[in-house]
Design a protein around this motif. Sequence first.
Motif, PDB file in Angstrom:
ATOM      1  N   TRP A   1      21.611   3.791 -27.194  1.00 35.08           N
ATOM      2  CA  TRP A   1      20.680   4.541 -28.030  1.00 35.08           C
ATOM      3  C   TRP A   1      19.397   3.733 -28.258  1.00 35.08           C
ATOM      4  N   CYS A   2      19.539   2.440 -28.549  1.00 36.58           N
ATOM      5  CA  CYS A   2      18.369   1.580 -28.766  1.00 36.58           C
ATOM      6  C   CYS A   2      17.477   1.520 -27.529  1.00 36.58           C
ATOM      7  N   GLU A   3      18.085   1.585 -26.350  1.00 35.15           N
ATOM      8  CA  GLU A   3      17.328   1.547 -25.094  1.00 35.15           C
ATOM      9  C   GLU A   3      16.744   2.915 -24.720  1.00 35.15           C
ATOM     10  N   GLY A   4      17.110   3.951 -25.474  1.00 42.34           N
ATOM     11  CA  GLY A   4      16.615   5.293 -25.176  1.00 42.34           C
ATOM     12  C   GLY A   4      17.395   6.007 -24.098  1.00 42.34           C
ATOM     13  N   ILE A   5      18.528   5.452 -23.702  1.00 43.79           N
ATOM     14  CA  ILE A   5      19.348   6.047 -22.650  1.00 43.79           C
ATOM     15  C   ILE A   5      20.077   7.281 -23.169  1.00 43.79           C
ATOM     16  N   VAL A   6      20.602   7.211 -24.375  1.00 38.17           N
ATOM     17  CA  VAL A   6      21.271   8.357 -24.997  1.00 38.17           C
ATOM     18  C   VAL A   6      20.526   8.737 -26.260  1.00 38.17           C
ATOM     19  N   ARG A   7      20.595   9.990 -26.581  1.00 44.97           N
ATOM     20  CA  ARG A   7      20.008  10.545 -27.808  1.00 44.97           C
ATOM     21  C   ARG A   7      21.040  11.482 -28.422  1.00 44.97           C
ATOM     22  N   GLY A   8      20.743  12.000 -29.574  1.00 42.37           N
ATOM     23  CA  GLY A   8      21.648  12.934 -30.222  1.00 42.37           C
ATOM     24  C   GLY A   8      21.541  14.327 -29.624  1.00 42.37           C
TER      25      GLY A   8
ATOM     26  N   GLU B   1      24.948  16.403 -19.328  1.00 41.01           N
ATOM     27  CA  GLU B   1      24.526  15.301 -20.189  1.00 41.01           C
ATOM     28  C   GLU B   1      24.759  13.960 -19.493  1.00 41.01           C
ATOM     29  N   ALA B   2      25.883  13.849 -18.796  1.00 45.41           N
ATOM     30  CA  ALA B   2      26.170  12.624 -18.044  1.00 45.41           C
ATOM     31  C   ALA B   2      25.110  12.398 -16.971  1.00 45.41           C
ATOM     32  N   ALA B   3      24.648  13.473 -16.350  1.00 46.59           N
ATOM     33  CA  ALA B   3      23.599  13.344 -15.333  1.00 46.59           C
ATOM     34  C   ALA B   3      22.322  12.783 -15.949  1.00 46.59           C
ATOM     35  N   LYS B   4      21.995  13.224 -17.140  1.00 46.84           N
ATOM     36  CA  LYS B   4      20.797  12.713 -17.808  1.00 46.84           C
ATOM     37  C   LYS B   4      20.945  11.224 -18.112  1.00 46.84           C
ATOM     38  N   ILE B   5      22.104  10.834 -18.609  1.00 45.57           N
ATOM     39  CA  ILE B   5      22.359   9.433 -18.925  1.00 45.57           C
ATOM     40  C   ILE B   5      22.307   8.585 -17.659  1.00 45.57           C
ATOM     41  N   LEU B   6      23.002   9.015 -16.612  1.00 46.43           N
ATOM     42  CA  LEU B   6      23.032   8.248 -15.364  1.00 46.43           C
ATOM     43  C   LEU B   6      21.665   8.143 -14.709  1.00 46.43           C
ATOM     44  N   SER B   7      20.894   9.224 -14.747  1.00 45.10           N
ATOM     45  CA  SER B   7      19.567   9.173 -14.129  1.00 45.10           C
ATOM     46  C   SER B   7      18.663   8.185 -14.845  1.00 45.10           C
TER      47      SER B   7
ATOM     48  N   ILE C   1      19.938   5.426 -16.639  1.00 48.23           N
ATOM     49  CA  ILE C   1      20.519   4.102 -16.408  1.00 48.23           C
ATOM     50  C   ILE C   1      20.105   3.562 -15.039  1.00 48.23           C
ATOM     51  N   PHE C   2      20.172   4.396 -14.003  1.00 43.71           N
ATOM     52  CA  PHE C   2      19.852   3.964 -12.641  1.00 43.71           C
ATOM     53  C   PHE C   2      18.358   3.977 -12.339  1.00 43.71           C
ATOM     54  N   GLY C   3      17.556   4.392 -13.312  1.00 46.73           N
ATOM     55  CA  GLY C   3      16.115   4.317 -13.152  1.00 46.73           C
ATOM     56  C   GLY C   3      15.483   5.438 -12.346  1.00 46.73           C
ATOM     57  N   TYR C   4      16.196   6.520 -12.140  1.00 47.86           N
ATOM     58  CA  TYR C   4      15.624   7.662 -11.420  1.00 47.86           C
ATOM     59  C   TYR C   4      14.623   8.422 -12.273  1.00 47.86           C
ATOM     60  N   VAL C   5      14.789   8.340 -13.587  1.00 48.52           N
ATOM     61  CA  VAL C   5      13.931   9.058 -14.522  1.00 48.52           C
ATOM     62  C   VAL C   5      13.551   8.106 -15.649  1.00 48.52           C
ATOM     63  N   ALA C   6      12.290   8.117 -16.039  1.00 44.23           N
ATOM     64  CA  ALA C   6      11.848   7.293 -17.162  1.00 44.23           C
ATOM     65  C   ALA C   6      12.557   7.743 -18.432  1.00 44.23           C
ATOM     66  N   VAL C   7      12.798   6.813 -19.309  1.00 42.24           N
ATOM     67  CA  VAL C   7      13.607   7.067 -20.505  1.00 42.24           C
ATOM     68  C   VAL C   7      13.056   8.190 -21.370  1.00 42.24           C
TER      69      VAL C   7
ATOM     70  N   TYR D   1      17.645  16.592 -14.371  1.00 44.14           N
ATOM     71  CA  TYR D   1      18.428  15.373 -14.215  1.00 44.14           C
ATOM     72  C   TYR D   1      19.556  15.565 -13.204  1.00 44.14           C
ATOM     73  N   VAL D   2      20.203  16.710 -13.250  1.00 43.33           N
ATOM     74  CA  VAL D   2      21.252  17.016 -12.279  1.00 43.33           C
ATOM     75  C   VAL D   2      20.662  17.057 -10.874  1.00 43.33           C
ATOM     76  N   GLN D   3      19.547  17.737 -10.715  1.00 39.05           N
ATOM     77  CA  GLN D   3      18.941  17.856  -9.388  1.00 39.05           C
ATOM     78  C   GLN D   3      18.407  16.510  -8.888  1.00 39.05           C
ATOM     79  N   THR D   4      17.900  15.701  -9.782  1.00 40.64           N
ATOM     80  CA  THR D   4      17.422  14.368  -9.392  1.00 40.64           C
ATOM     81  C   THR D   4      18.554  13.535  -8.804  1.00 40.64           C
ATOM     82  N   LEU D   5      19.715  13.541  -9.464  1.00 41.69           N
ATOM     83  CA  LEU D   5      20.853  12.793  -8.939  1.00 41.69           C
ATOM     84  C   LEU D   5      21.394  13.429  -7.664  1.00 41.69           C
ATOM     85  N   THR D   6      21.350  14.740  -7.583  1.00 46.46           N
ATOM     86  CA  THR D   6      21.772  15.423  -6.358  1.00 46.46           C
ATOM     87  C   THR D   6      20.898  14.987  -5.193  1.00 46.46           C
TER      88      THR D   6
END
Length: 90
Positions: free
Chosen positions: A7-14, A30-36, A38-44, A67-72
């Motif tokens: 949360w502090c890193e902005g990776i997860v939000r409420g 939601e997992a796709a958003k978190i993973l994208s 974490i792996f740096g595919y999308v800015a926080v 986020y799903v399509q980005t990881l796809t």
Amino acid sequence: MKVYGLWCEGIVRGRDASHFVPTDTVRRDEAAKILSRIFGYVAVDSDLTVTATSYTDLPSTEALAYYVQTLTDAGFYTNEVSLGMFRPHD
């Protein structure tokens, strides 16, 4: 890394501005958003859109479709692409 650290890193939000529910189950979209993030595919702090997705059950208008399509596009979810369904809310 603990949830608070993510949360502090902005990776997860409420779920929204006033509800952080760390004990809730994380959905696939939601997992796709978190993973994208974490792996740096999308800015926080980015909220992006997509014009189309690879899935019949995930319209581009869904909030987390980008986020799903980005990881796809990056090679994640190859089995889901072959099936044509992502099941975003599972």
